[in-house]
Every structure is written in C-alpha cells, then in structure tokens.
Design a protein around this motif. Structure first.
Motif, PDB file in Angstrom:
ATOM      1  N   ASP A   1       0.831  -1.169   0.027  1.00 45.79           N
ATOM      2  CA  ASP A   1       0.114  -0.050   0.071  1.00 45.79           C
ATOM      3  C   ASP A   1       0.814   1.312   0.105  1.00 45.79           C
ATOM      4  O   ASP A   1       1.518   1.657   1.040  1.00 45.79           O
ATOM      5  N   ARG A   2       1.111   1.989  -0.992  1.00 41.51           N
ATOM      6  CA  ARG A   2       1.951   2.954  -1.221  1.00 41.51           C
ATOM      7  C   ARG A   2       1.372   4.377  -0.766  1.00 41.51           C
ATOM      8  O   ARG A   2       2.090   5.372  -0.692  1.00 41.51           O
ATOM      9  N   LYS A   3       0.087   4.333  -0.383  1.00 43.81           N
ATOM     10  CA  LYS A   3      -0.595   5.549   0.296  1.00 43.81           C
ATOM     11  C   LYS A   3      -0.640   5.685   1.646  1.00 43.81           C
ATOM     12  O   LYS A   3      -1.103   6.809   2.291  1.00 43.81           O
ATOM     13  N   ALA A   4      -0.395   4.614   2.381  1.00 40.71           N
ATOM     14  CA  ALA A   4      -0.523   4.574   3.588  1.00 40.71           C
ATOM     15  C   ALA A   4       0.469   5.667   4.366  1.00 40.71           C
ATOM     16  O   ALA A   4       1.403   6.080   3.923  1.00 40.71           O
ATOM     17  N   GLU A   5       0.099   6.409   5.427  1.00 40.59           N
ATOM     18  CA  GLU A   5       0.735   7.394   6.109  1.00 40.59           C
ATOM     19  C   GLU A   5       1.755   6.915   6.918  1.00 40.59           C
ATOM     20  O   GLU A   5       1.619   5.779   7.267  1.00 40.59           O
ATOM     21  N   GLY A   6       3.040   7.762   7.305  1.00 36.84           N
ATOM     22  CA  GLY A   6       3.747   7.126   8.272  1.00 36.84           C
ATOM     23  C   GLY A   6       4.777   6.225   7.908  1.00 36.84           C
ATOM     24  O   GLY A   6       5.634   5.555   8.505  1.00 36.84           O
ATOM     25  N   GLN A   7       5.001   6.144   6.454  1.00 35.53           N
ATOM     26  CA  GLN A   7       6.042   5.488   5.923  1.00 35.53           C
ATOM     27  C   GLN A   7       6.677   6.080   4.693  1.00 35.53           C
ATOM     28  O   GLN A   7       6.108   6.990   4.175  1.00 35.53           O
ATOM     29  N   TYR A   8       7.916   5.612   4.170  1.00 35.13           N
ATOM     30  CA  TYR A   8       8.334   5.870   3.011  1.00 35.13           C
ATOM     31  C   TYR A   8       7.784   4.934   1.757  1.00 35.13           C
ATOM     32  O   TYR A   8       7.956   3.886   2.068  1.00 35.13           O
ATOM     33  N   PRO A   9       7.291   5.828   0.931  1.00 39.57           N
ATOM     34  CA  PRO A   9       6.582   4.706   0.090  1.00 39.57           C
ATOM     35  C   PRO A   9       7.029   4.176  -1.246  1.00 39.57           C
ATOM     36  O   PRO A   9       6.384   3.181  -1.943  1.00 39.57           O
ATOM     37  N   ILE A  10       8.486   4.484  -1.439  1.00 43.03           N
ATOM     38  CA  ILE A  10       8.738   3.800  -2.516  1.00 43.03           C
ATOM     39  C   ILE A  10       9.924   3.139  -2.348  1.00 43.03           C
ATOM     40  O   ILE A  10      11.139   3.246  -1.965  1.00 43.03           O
ATOM     41  N   ALA A  11       9.748   1.780  -1.860  1.00 44.88           N
ATOM     42  CA  ALA A  11      10.513   0.892  -1.387  1.00 44.88           C
ATOM     43  C   ALA A  11      10.056  -0.442  -2.184  1.00 44.88           C
ATOM     44  O   ALA A  11       9.377  -0.664  -2.940  1.00 44.88           O
ATOM     45  N   LEU A  12      10.986  -1.255  -2.205  1.00 47.16           N
ATOM     46  CA  LEU A  12      10.957  -2.512  -3.057  1.00 47.16           C
ATOM     47  C   LEU A  12      11.126  -3.905  -2.039  1.00 47.16           C
ATOM     48  O   LEU A  12      11.768  -3.566  -1.190  1.00 47.16           O
ATOM     49  N   VAL A  13      10.528  -4.659  -2.405  1.00 46.78           N
ATOM     50  CA  VAL A  13      10.647  -6.110  -1.832  1.00 46.78           C
ATOM     51  C   VAL A  13      11.241  -6.777  -2.868  1.00 46.78           C
ATOM     52  O   VAL A  13      10.649  -7.151  -3.732  1.00 46.78           O
ATOM     53  N   SER A  14      12.261  -7.512  -2.658  1.00 42.89           N
ATOM     54  CA  SER A  14      12.869  -8.530  -3.472  1.00 42.89           C
ATOM     55  C   SER A  14      12.705  -9.871  -3.021  1.00 42.89           C
ATOM     56  O   SER A  14      12.972 -10.239  -2.085  1.00 42.89           O
ATOM     57  N   TYR A  15      12.565 -10.619  -3.976  1.00 44.94           N
ATOM     58  CA  TYR A  15      12.163 -12.048  -3.590  1.00 44.94           C
ATOM     59  C   TYR A  15      13.264 -13.185  -4.228  1.00 44.94           C
ATOM     60  O   TYR A  15      13.739 -12.777  -5.236  1.00 44.94           O
ATOM     61  N   ALA A  16      13.386 -14.114  -3.455  1.00 51.57           N
ATOM     62  CA  ALA A  16      14.115 -15.385  -3.913  1.00 51.57           C
ATOM     63  C   ALA A  16      12.958 -16.080  -4.584  1.00 51.57           C
ATOM     64  O   ALA A  16      12.118 -16.645  -3.785  1.00 51.57           O
ATOM     65  N   ILE A  17      12.977 -16.478  -5.733  1.00 48.28           N
ATOM     66  CA  ILE A  17      12.156 -17.490  -6.514  1.00 48.28           C
ATOM     67  C   ILE A  17      12.839 -18.811  -6.615  1.00 48.28           C
ATOM     68  O   ILE A  17      13.872 -18.697  -7.184  1.00 48.28           O
TER      69      ILE A  17
END
Length: 365
Positions: free
Chosen positions: A294-310
């Motif tokens: 959720d990129r719009k929630a307050e109290g956070q830095y919104p531009i982050a990535l979660v990288s996965y091991a597939i």
C-alpha cells in the motif's frame, strides 16, 4: 541456534560442512548460520540471477556462505529482475532474484524447467530496501517532492527545475532555470515496477500507465541499464534525477517524499513500515509470500522494493534442492539479514517473517 552474525572459524566451518553432508534433501540448514556445502559427489555450485538492486546484499551473503563452506561456489549475476525470472523459468538459474513476485499467470505447474513437472514456484521476500530518488542539481542539497510532482517530472509534464510545483515544495531553494534530465532503466526491472507502482497508486491522475517493469514508451527520459547504469548516468550528468536502490546511491542527493503532511527520506526504518502495511496476495499457497504493498498509507516511505528469492516447490534434482534450501535459508535468517544490513543498509525482515520464511524454505523438496 544463536541468531548472532556468524563468524566462521575452522571448527564451525567443519561442523557446517559435516552437518550438510548428513542432511537429507528435505532437511533445511538451521537458520542463523550459512550452512550448506558439498559432498564429494554432491552439488557444489549454485547459480542465481536477477535483481541488481540487491547485488550488495547478495555479495555479502555469498561471501558469508562460501566462507563457511569451502568448496562451494555461489554465482549471483545481477542482470536485472526480468533476466532472473527468465533464467529461472528456462532452468538456466537455480533461483531468481526479483524485485517483484511472479504474477498469477506466471505461476503454475510445468512452467519452470528446473522444477518437477507438478511443481510451481515459491516467492520468498528476502530483501527490503527503499528506492531513492537520486539527483544532481546545481546548488540544491535538499530536495523535497510529493507523488504528483515526481509523476510530473518522470512523465515529462514538468521539464525545468524551477517549475512552480517544485518551487512550492522547496521554498528558498536555489532551483536553477535548467532542463530536467530524468533517467530511467532501459532493462526489464523490478525497481522500475516498484517505482511506477508508487506513481500509479499515489498520483493516478498524472501517471496514467499501470505499474510495469519496462519503462512506458509514452514517457520520455534518458535510459540506462541496471542500477549501476542509472546511478552512473545521474552522477555524470547535469541537473539529473533518477531512481535506484538506496544502498547504491553513493554520495548523490536523495529526495524526501511527502506522504500526508510529512516528508520521509529513504531510510530502512521508514521502508520497513511499508512492508508492515502490506497484505499477502490472495490465492497463493501457504508457503508463498507474495505481498501487495500500500503506497498511500501514512507514516512510511512509500517508494520501497521487496526483492524475492524465487525457488521451486520441488526441484527435479534433489541435490539442487538441498543447496538452494541451505543458501536461501541462510539469507532469509536473522543472521543473514543482519549481515546484509551492515553492508547494504536494507531493512531486516521482522522476527515473525523470518519464522514464516523458515517454514517455507523447509517445505522445498
């Protein structure tokens, strides 16, 4: 098992290799140490390919793992998330690193050459990091942007640094009357997908394209390959801006992003809150941890990535499964996360997520 960062004296290295040699293919190495290794007849080389964003973390994990397991080689090629997913699908890589999880239409049995015919893949989040909006602008040492302004810059609607919309967010800043050079990735990139997901969620009236790993042709800018390419283009250019994993931003300026009434910089703690607000994607197996951010929630830095091991649920080769479980089990452990944080500045997984991923890694066959 202790969760402290591993130090691999000879006795521990020997114990680690002996422990691996006695493992069955469906047994995981205990979380918290870079266990695994090879037997005389067993697999001793592991191949991964994918996200360049976590190349610093992967370099750290590989060094830890190989240091504790002499004779084992892990090769991770940071060629981009798209290249990693393609290599995993074709069987050219044992695991992929990807800045997004596989989509529903990419999942399913029979789609992955290295997996058993009845096996799908698992998406395991192992790396959380902010994406910094990096810039090099004459005279500007502190830059503030909101989602609409960032979308305007990267869509080509805002073309000069002294544009009134930028000036309103940066009162008193010596913004030059100079053209903006916006740099984006030329390759299929999970970093691009996460950045455009932010723009699409937070500024949909301006960023009219859907989130995507490839840059939309409708929008201009200078293209550069890989995270290193974007950083280099911004650094060597003039009045430039781009996006890159914060760990590789170096001495470039990093914009603060407005969320609600507050501005947040690309810190690990602020990025971790984005993951705290995430939900698990519906319709996946219990051991798959694809997340919806959720990129719009307050109290956070919104531009982050979660990288996965597939990885495969079940590999065709049990020796591959054994080594994948050992390596991925380490990078998803508390010790592996903290080791990477010291070098890459990522936000370590929570204790709850570490425990969930251990269960998932243990399930790999």
């Amino acid at each position: 098992m202790s969760s402290k960062k591993i130090v691999a004296p000879l006795a521990l290295v020997a114990a680690s290799v002996i422990a691996f040699s006695g493992c069955a293919a469906n047994e995981a190495t205990p979380a918290g140490r870079p266990g695994g290794g090879s037997t005389a007849a067993g697999l001793n080389r592991l191949t991964g390919k994918g996200a360049s964003s976590m190349s610093v973390a992967q370099t750290t994990w590989v060094a830890d793992f190989q240091g504790a397991n002499p004779g084992v080689t892990v090769n991770y090629s940071p060629d981009g998330s798209g290249a990693g997913r393609d290599a995993f699908k074709s069987g050219a890589a044992h695991f992929a690193g990807s800045d997004r999880a596989l989509k529903d239409d990419e999942m399913g049995a029979g789609k992955f050459a290295g997996c058993s015919a009845d096996s799908s893949a698992l998406n395991l989040p192992v790396y959380i990091s902010p994406i910094a909006l990096i810039y090099k602008v004459d005279g500007v040492t502190d830059l503030k942007l909101d989602a609409e302004t960032a979308a305007g810059i990267f869509s080509g609607q805002i073309t000069t640094w002294n544009d009134p919309k930028i000036a309103a967010l940066n009162p008193g800043a010596p913004l030059p009357a100079a053209s903006i050079t916006a740099v984006h990735r030329s390759d299929d990139s999970g970093t691009t997908e996460n950045f455009t997901d932010f723009l699409a969620q937070a500024a949909p009236s301006i960023w009219t394209e859907k989130a995507a790993g490839t840059w939309p042709n409708a929008f201009p800018g200078e293209a550069a390959k890989g995270t290193a390419g974007v950083v280099s283009a911004v650094e060597s250019g003039k009045n430039t801006i781009g996006y890159a994993d914060e760990s590789q931003a170096g001495s470039l300026g990093k914009a603060q992003i407005k969320v609600g009434s507050e501005f947040f910089g690309p810190t690990a703690d602020a990025a971790a809150k984005l993951v705290d607000n995430a939900k698990k994607v519906d319709g996946r197996s219990d051991n798959d941890w694809s997340l919806k951010l959720d990129r719009k929630a307050e109290g956070q830095y919104p531009i982050a990535l979660v990288s996965y091991a597939i990885v495969c649920e079940t590999y065709k080769d049990p020796e591959v499964a054994k080594l994948v479980k050992s390596y991925v089990g380490y990078i998803a452990s508390d010790a592996g996360q903290k080791s990477a944080q010291a070098k890459a500045g990522n936000a370590p997984l929570s204790a709850d997520m570490v425990a969930k991923l251990k269960t998932s890694v243990d399930s790999v066959k």
